[in-house]
Design an enzyme around this catalytic site. Sequence first.
Site, short mmCIF file in Angstrom:
data_model
loop_
_atom_site.label_atom_id
_atom_site.label_comp_id
_atom_site.label_asym_id
_atom_site.label_seq_id
_atom_site.Cartn_x
_atom_site.Cartn_y
_atom_site.Cartn_z
N SER A 117 0.83 -1.21 0.00
CA SER A 117 0.00 0.00 0.00
C SER A 117 0.87 1.26 0.00
O SER A 117 0.46 2.29 -0.55
CB SER A 117 -0.97 0.00 1.18
OG SER A 117 -0.31 0.19 2.40
N ASN A 118 2.05 1.19 0.57
CA ASN A 118 2.96 2.34 0.49
C ASN A 118 3.50 2.52 -0.93
O ASN A 118 3.64 3.64 -1.41
CB ASN A 118 4.10 2.20 1.50
CG ASN A 118 3.67 2.60 2.89
OD1 ASN A 118 3.48 3.78 3.18
ND2 ASN A 118 3.48 1.62 3.76
N MET B 94 10.32 -7.14 4.54
CA MET B 94 10.45 -7.68 5.90
C MET B 94 11.66 -8.59 6.03
O MET B 94 11.57 -9.73 6.51
CB MET B 94 9.17 -8.41 6.29
CG MET B 94 7.94 -7.51 6.27
SD MET B 94 8.11 -6.00 7.26
CE MET B 94 7.75 -6.69 8.88
N ILE C 8 15.95 -8.42 7.19
CA ILE C 8 17.12 -7.68 7.64
C ILE C 8 18.17 -7.77 6.55
O ILE C 8 18.35 -8.83 5.93
CB ILE C 8 17.63 -8.26 8.98
CG1 ILE C 8 16.61 -7.94 10.07
CG2 ILE C 8 19.01 -7.72 9.32
CD1 ILE C 8 16.94 -8.52 11.42
N LEU C 9 18.82 -6.65 6.26
CA LEU C 9 19.80 -6.61 5.18
C LEU C 9 21.21 -6.60 5.76
O LEU C 9 21.48 -5.96 6.78
CB LEU C 9 19.56 -5.37 4.33
CG LEU C 9 18.24 -5.42 3.54
CD1 LEU C 9 17.78 -4.03 3.13
CD2 LEU C 9 18.37 -6.35 2.33
N HIS D 256 9.20 2.74 8.87
CA HIS D 256 9.03 1.86 10.03
C HIS D 256 7.82 2.33 10.84
O HIS D 256 7.67 3.52 11.09
CB HIS D 256 10.30 1.90 10.90
CG HIS D 256 10.19 1.01 12.10
ND1 HIS D 256 10.32 -0.35 12.01
CD2 HIS D 256 9.94 1.29 13.39
CE1 HIS D 256 10.15 -0.88 13.21
NE2 HIS D 256 9.92 0.10 14.08
N SER E 101 7.90 6.38 10.90
CA SER E 101 9.11 7.16 10.59
C SER E 101 9.70 6.71 9.27
O SER E 101 9.84 5.52 9.02
CB SER E 101 10.17 6.95 11.68
OG SER E 101 9.66 7.17 12.98
N GLU F 184 22.83 -0.86 11.48
CA GLU F 184 22.09 -1.10 12.72
C GLU F 184 20.59 -0.97 12.45
O GLU F 184 20.13 0.02 11.87
CB GLU F 184 22.52 -0.09 13.79
CG GLU F 184 22.04 -0.44 15.17
CD GLU F 184 22.37 0.66 16.19
OE1 GLU F 184 21.62 0.80 17.17
OE2 GLU F 184 23.37 1.38 15.98
N LEU F 185 19.80 -1.95 12.91
CA LEU F 185 18.38 -2.05 12.56
C LEU F 185 17.57 -0.84 13.04
O LEU F 185 17.60 -0.50 14.23
CB LEU F 185 17.79 -3.34 13.17
CG LEU F 185 16.33 -3.64 12.79
CD1 LEU F 185 16.22 -4.01 11.32
CD2 LEU F 185 15.76 -4.74 13.67
N ASP F 186 16.85 -0.22 12.11
CA ASP F 186 15.93 0.88 12.42
C ASP F 186 16.59 2.04 13.17
O ASP F 186 15.95 2.73 13.96
CB ASP F 186 14.71 0.37 13.23
CG ASP F 186 13.92 -0.68 12.48
OD1 ASP F 186 13.88 -0.60 11.23
OD2 ASP F 186 13.34 -1.57 13.12
N GLU G 68 1.32 6.90 6.99
CA GLU G 68 2.45 6.43 6.17
C GLU G 68 2.27 6.84 4.71
O GLU G 68 3.23 7.24 4.05
CB GLU G 68 2.59 4.91 6.25
CG GLU G 68 3.10 4.40 7.59
CD GLU G 68 3.38 2.91 7.59
OE1 GLU G 68 2.81 2.17 6.75
OE2 GLU G 68 4.18 2.46 8.43
#
Length: 209
Positions: free
Chosen positions: A13-14, A90, A92-93, A109, A136, A143-145, A174
Amino acid sequence: DFKIVVLISGSGSNLQAILDNIESGNIDAKITAVISNRANAYGLERAEKYGIDAKVLDHTHYESREEFDLELQTLIDSYTPDLIVLAGFMRILSDGFVEHYNGKLINIHPSLLPLYKGLDTHQRALTDKQSDHGASVHFVIPELDAGKVIIQGIVDIKEDDDAESLAQRVHQIEHKIYPHAVKILAEGRLAYNNGDVLYDGKPMLDSLK
Ligand code: GAR
């Protein structure tokens, strides 16, 4: 053209909100590819409706995160994008991937960072009896988020909210803040210098309500 690659895992949807803003002329950019790690992500259909390349890269087909991320990086780079937009992606990179796109990789996020990094953000905000919550848009760092925030959207938490009703209102905000962030990036008005975010040369932290 300012070229964007969007990564998704689900509904998209984003992605749709950004597409709508491109269609209406509010964002001067082109989405050249949408990539999903899940074959059944509805966002892929949204992309196809606009004639955009919709690709699946299934992470379960790779032995390690690094292998998947390298393949993803190769696919993204084949589109030579100016910006990579994580829209409900969804996974983690790995550090190498994130560093490769330093300053060109953004995420949305569903919390008012630095609060509630990680998963299950709506329930955690409710459990903590917060009076507000939100989303945000931020630059991605290993580092995550934890990367610098570009813009936040705030929603009030109501007495009778549950995680689902709250998530719905967060989604609505969002859909305002993500296109706005993409717009100012495409206009070249947002700079990411030595980890600081500058908007028209000045320090930036906007909030929308
Ligand atoms: C959005 O709420 C986004 O903030 C969240 O996933 C949803 C995707 O919705 N992202 C994360 O939780 C990232 N950790 P969408 O597919 O409808 O755009």
